[in-house]
Design a protein around this motif. Structure first.
Motif, PDB file in Angstrom:
ATOM      1  N   ASP A   1       1.077   4.032  -3.007  1.00 25.99           N
ATOM      2  CA  ASP A   1       0.881   5.451  -2.704  1.00 25.99           C
ATOM      3  C   ASP A   1       2.078   6.284  -3.152  1.00 25.99           C
ATOM      4  OD1 ASP A   1      -0.648   7.621  -1.465  1.00 25.99           O
ATOM      5  OD2 ASP A   1       0.926   7.609   0.077  1.00 25.99           O
ATOM      6  N   THR A   2       3.272   5.776  -2.910  1.00 26.29           N
ATOM      7  CA  THR A   2       4.492   6.478  -3.327  1.00 26.29           C
ATOM      8  C   THR A   2       4.534   6.617  -4.844  1.00 26.29           C
ATOM      9  OG1 THR A   2       5.683   5.676  -1.390  1.00 26.29           O
ATOM     10  CG2 THR A   2       7.022   6.425  -3.260  1.00 26.29           C
TER      11      THR A   2
ATOM     12  N   ASP B   1       2.051   6.665  -6.892  1.00 29.07           N
ATOM     13  CA  ASP B   1       1.031   7.639  -7.296  1.00 29.07           C
ATOM     14  C   ASP B   1       1.498   9.071  -7.056  1.00 29.07           C
ATOM     15  OD1 ASP B   1      -1.692   8.345  -8.191  1.00 29.07           O
ATOM     16  OD2 ASP B   1      -1.899   9.060  -6.122  1.00 29.07           O
ATOM     17  N   LYS B   2       2.117   9.317  -5.920  1.00 27.93           N
ATOM     18  CA  LYS B   2       2.604  10.674  -5.614  1.00 27.93           C
ATOM     19  C   LYS B   2       3.657  11.123  -6.628  1.00 27.93           C
ATOM     20  CE  LYS B   2       1.601  10.611  -0.684  1.00 27.93           C
ATOM     21  NZ  LYS B   2       2.169  10.469   0.662  1.00 27.93           N
TER      22      LYS B   2
ATOM     23  N   ASP C   1       0.834  -1.213   0.000  1.00 31.58           N
ATOM     24  CA  ASP C   1       0.000   0.000   0.000  1.00 31.58           C
ATOM     25  C   ASP C   1       0.865   1.257   0.000  1.00 31.58           C
ATOM     26  OD1 ASP C   1      -2.397  -1.381  -0.063  1.00 31.58           O
ATOM     27  OD2 ASP C   1      -2.677  -1.316   2.120  1.00 31.58           O
ATOM     28  N   ILE C   2       1.928   1.237   0.791  1.00 31.33           N
ATOM     29  CA  ILE C   2       2.844   2.384   0.836  1.00 31.33           C
ATOM     30  C   ILE C   2       3.527   2.567  -0.519  1.00 31.33           C
ATOM     31  CG2 ILE C   2       5.003   3.248   1.850  1.00 31.33           C
ATOM     32  CD1 ILE C   2       4.078   1.836   4.488  1.00 31.33           C
TER      33      ILE C   2
END
Length: 113
Positions: free
Chosen positions: A72-73, A75-76, A68-69
């Motif tokens: 998210d990374t 995507d950022k 998940d991290i």
């Protein structure tokens, strides 16, 4: 030695700014962001594979949190690149033109060395 390095730096800046209209600092940011994006994508892939290879529920839970991290990374980074016109995820033609411009820069830099 320093004079030769300064001359190469000046030549590179001339190539970037005059011939191809991309500042050198933008190329540095683009290279770093692209490398980070590719690395984050590899992390997502590797964590997904690791989840399928482990049999321990606690390890799977930990790997899912890490996945998940990593997602998210990724995507950022992608959003940063899109915002700064480094990545044209929603327009293939723009991305192709962007990639061709980067290829031209690379070829010009190779010719100057």
């Amino acid at each position: 030695m320093a004079n030769q390095n300064e001359q190469k730096k000046t030549e590179t800046e001339a190539i970037n700014k005059e011939n191809l209209a991309i500042p050198g600092s933008m190329l540095d940011d683009l290279a770093i962001a692209t490398d980070f994006l590719v690395t984050a994508k590899a992390a997502v892939r590797n964590l997904a594979v690791a989840i399928t290879e482990t049999a321990t529920p606690q390890v799977k839970k930990l790997l899912r949190r890490e996945l998940d991290i990593a997602i998210d990374t990724h995507d950022k980074i992608a959003q940063y690149m899109i915002k700064n016109e480094m990545y044209h995820a929603y327009d293939v033609n723009e991305q192709v033109q962007h990639d061709l411009k980067k290829a031209d820069i690379t070829l010009e830099l190779a010719k100057k060395k």
